[in-house]
Design an enzyme around this catalytic site. Structure first.
Site, PDB file in Angstrom:
ATOM      1  N   GLU A  76     -19.399  16.698   3.368  1.00 37.20           N
ATOM      2  CA  GLU A  76     -18.585  17.520   2.474  1.00 37.20           C
ATOM      3  C   GLU A  76     -19.108  17.476   1.041  1.00 37.20           C
ATOM      4  O   GLU A  76     -19.148  18.501   0.348  1.00 37.20           O
ATOM      5  CB  GLU A  76     -17.130  17.050   2.558  1.00 37.20           C
TER       6      GLU A  76
ATOM      7  N   GLY B  33       0.817  -1.206   0.000  1.00 34.59           N
ATOM      8  CA  GLY B  33       0.000   0.000   0.000  1.00 34.59           C
ATOM      9  C   GLY B  33       0.850   1.256   0.000  1.00 34.59           C
ATOM     10  O   GLY B  33       1.759   1.395   0.828  1.00 34.59           O
TER      11      GLY B  33
ATOM     12  N   GLY C 208      -0.481   4.357   0.430  1.00 35.04           N
ATOM     13  CA  GLY C 208      -1.211   5.441   1.071  1.00 35.04           C
ATOM     14  C   GLY C 208      -0.352   6.108   2.122  1.00 35.04           C
ATOM     15  O   GLY C 208       0.870   5.937   2.164  1.00 35.04           O
ATOM     16  N   PHE C 209      -0.972   6.840   3.032  1.00 35.81           N
ATOM     17  CA  PHE C 209      -0.202   7.562   4.039  1.00 35.81           C
ATOM     18  C   PHE C 209       0.583   6.626   4.948  1.00 35.81           C
ATOM     19  O   PHE C 209       1.739   6.889   5.263  1.00 35.81           O
ATOM     20  CB  PHE C 209      -1.124   8.460   4.864  1.00 35.81           C
ATOM     21  N   GLY C 210      -0.037   5.535   5.391  1.00 36.33           N
ATOM     22  CA  GLY C 210       0.671   4.623   6.276  1.00 36.33           C
ATOM     23  C   GLY C 210       1.871   3.998   5.598  1.00 36.33           C
ATOM     24  O   GLY C 210       2.996   4.004   6.125  1.00 36.33           O
TER      25      GLY C 210
ATOM     26  N   ASP D 223      -6.191   2.087   7.825  1.00 37.83           N
ATOM     27  CA  ASP D 223      -7.594   1.690   7.852  1.00 37.83           C
ATOM     28  C   ASP D 223      -7.785   0.198   8.052  1.00 37.83           C
ATOM     29  O   ASP D 223      -8.890  -0.250   8.379  1.00 37.83           O
ATOM     30  CB  ASP D 223      -8.284   2.097   6.544  1.00 37.83           C
TER      31      ASP D 223
ATOM     32  N   ALA E 252      -5.977  10.232   7.940  1.00 34.32           N
ATOM     33  CA  ALA E 252      -4.607  10.298   7.448  1.00 34.32           C
ATOM     34  C   ALA E 252      -3.574  10.492   8.566  1.00 34.32           C
ATOM     35  O   ALA E 252      -2.547   9.798   8.571  1.00 34.32           O
ATOM     36  CB  ALA E 252      -4.488  11.417   6.409  1.00 34.32           C
TER      37      ALA E 252
END
Length: 446
Positions: free
Chosen positions: A172, A15, A17-19, A301, A316
């Site tokens: 949002e 992954g 993503g941020f992690g 997540d 995040a």
């Protein structure tokens, strides 16, 4: 051919993503080989996806190539992960496998339709750039189709937008759609009044933004209603099809439906052979490791981590902190030191409602709303964007959108559907005058 690096411990990160990204960055100068595997070639700032979906930002302003972010020291593989063989220390790929000494799993989450996967083709979720572009396409096409529609019932269907789920994403999206219809598009059309678009936000729980206090939830609801959003709580969707949404016996006819009601953990978790929570997330040990396997870390997540009696949120900042902590614990293991338990530092969470309006909580206790919360939200989101170019582009576009009520990315991309129904073809081609008849011709044809 092999070199000195091939003898180093191999850390595989699933992954980008941020992690995963922050774990890889934290190991950049460590005595390990790092391989990042992702089915996309880019890192995506998911909290701003709704701004791509509502034509404020372009995809390149919230995404960056993973290779460019990590450099040549890190190996990046574009591949689909199908599972993990924990006993054999192998990552299973759709087209092969990859061995590891340490594994960091940060594959995130996907949409959950609560057992009704057939709803997915009618109610789009928002997790990827492709999702955002398709939502943007459907929303803008709805206004274009309504401009040419003479049947008032069908026009009303085209100008009805339903968002299911009133968490941060749903709130949002609803606020942004209201601003598009009430401000951005008001002078773009001749035959319709975009401000008359009906925007419904449906929530099964008693209030919007249920993760916040009742005080902030009520402020958010009032702000949405002031924008013209029809908010309906304690409302359970029972069916979705091509005609719209069903709430029990009530049928809301709509052509644009957006799903923001639930997420499920990546299916990779099911291959690990450990206990999962109701959402399919891994119940990790305090050190963020897979129970019984100190060489496997689960973050972001995909991880169910309880702190002070409550699961930490899937946001995040939490993923970033977990990525750094997993990297530190890998280094501690390599040095023969005991691993440390993870502790999340919650700086704050915010949900934007509209132009200059937001609600949020800083440091778990300082509530704010209105313009001050919006400024805090803007600052936090720009701070977390990766790369100076992205930050600068986002600031410019936000400033332009805020001052001029404009959406600079109002482009319809992808193949266009049939815009004229067969039974109405006699009214003329797409670019012709009503009543001229005949098919639409290619302007480049002879």
């Amino acid at each position: 051919m092999t070199g000195p690096r091939d003898t180093l411990p191999h850390v595989v990160i699933l992954g980008g993503g941020f992690g995963g990204l922050y774990a890889a960055r934290s190991l950049r100068d460590a005595p390990v080989r790092v391989t990042v595997v992702d089915r996309q070639n880019h890192h995506l700032f998911q909290p701003l996806l709704y701004q791509v979906a509502t034509a404020t930002l372009s995809p390149g302003e919230i995404a960056s190539p993973i290779r460019g972010l990590l450099g040549r020291e890190t190996t990046v593989l574009l591949a689909e992960v199908t599972g993990v063989d924990v006993a054999g220390k192998r990552v299973l790929l759709a087209d092969g496998e990859l061995s590891y000494d340490y594994l960091v799993i940060a594959t995130g989450a996907t949409h959950s339709y609560f057992g009704h996967d057939e709803w997915a083709k009618h109610a789009l979720g928002l997790k990827t750039i492709d999702d955002a572009l398709e939502i943007r396409r459907r929303v803008l096409l709805a206004f274009e189709r309504a401009e040419r529609e003479t049947d008032p019932v069908r026009r009303r269907e085209l100008l009805t937008f339903v968002i299911i789920g009133a968490g941060p994403t749903g709130v949002e999206m609803a606020g942004a759609l209201a601003e598009i219809s009430r401000h951005t598009l008001t002078r773009d059309f001749h035959n319709i009044d975009p401000s008359q678009a009906r925007i419904l936000l449906l929530e099964g729980l008693p209030r919007v933004l249920p993760v916040y206090s009742e005080h902030l939830s009520e402020k958010a609801r009032r702000s949405l209603e002031k924008l013209g959003v029809e908010v309906r709580t304690d409302t359970r969707v029972t069916h979705i099809d091509e005609t719209g949404v069903y709430i029990g016996e009530e049928h809301i006819r709509a052509k644009s439906i957006i799903w923001a009601a639930g997420v499920a953990a990546s299916p990779v978790a099911r291959s690990l052979g450990v206990e999962l929570d109701r959402a399919g997330r891994v119940k990790v040990a305090p050190e963020l490791t897979l129970p019984g396997h100190e060489d496997v870390f689960v973050i972001g997540d995909l991880a169910h981590f309880v702190q002070d009696g409550h699961p930490i949120p899937g946001v995040a900042p939490a993923a970033m902190q977990q990525g750094k902590h997993a990297a530190r614990n890998i280094l501690r293991r390599l040095r023969g030191q005991p691993m440390e338990a993870f502790r999340y530092w919650d700086r704050g969470t915010y949900a934007v409602i509209g132009r200059g309006q937001a609600v949020g909580v800083a440091f778990q206790r300082l509530e704010s709303s209105g313009f001050s919360a919006w400024l805090a939200w803007l600052g936090i989101h720009v701070l977390f964007l990766i790369g100076f170019r992205s930050k600068l582009a986002v600031l410019i576009n936000w400033a332009y959108s805020f001052i001029a009520f404009k959406r600079s990315a109002r482009l319809i991309t992808g193949p266009l559907p049939e815009l004229v129904r067969p039974e109405r073809a006699g009214e003329g081609p797409l670019t012709g005058r009503p009543g001229t008849g005949g098919p639409v011709r290619d302007a480049t044809a002879g």
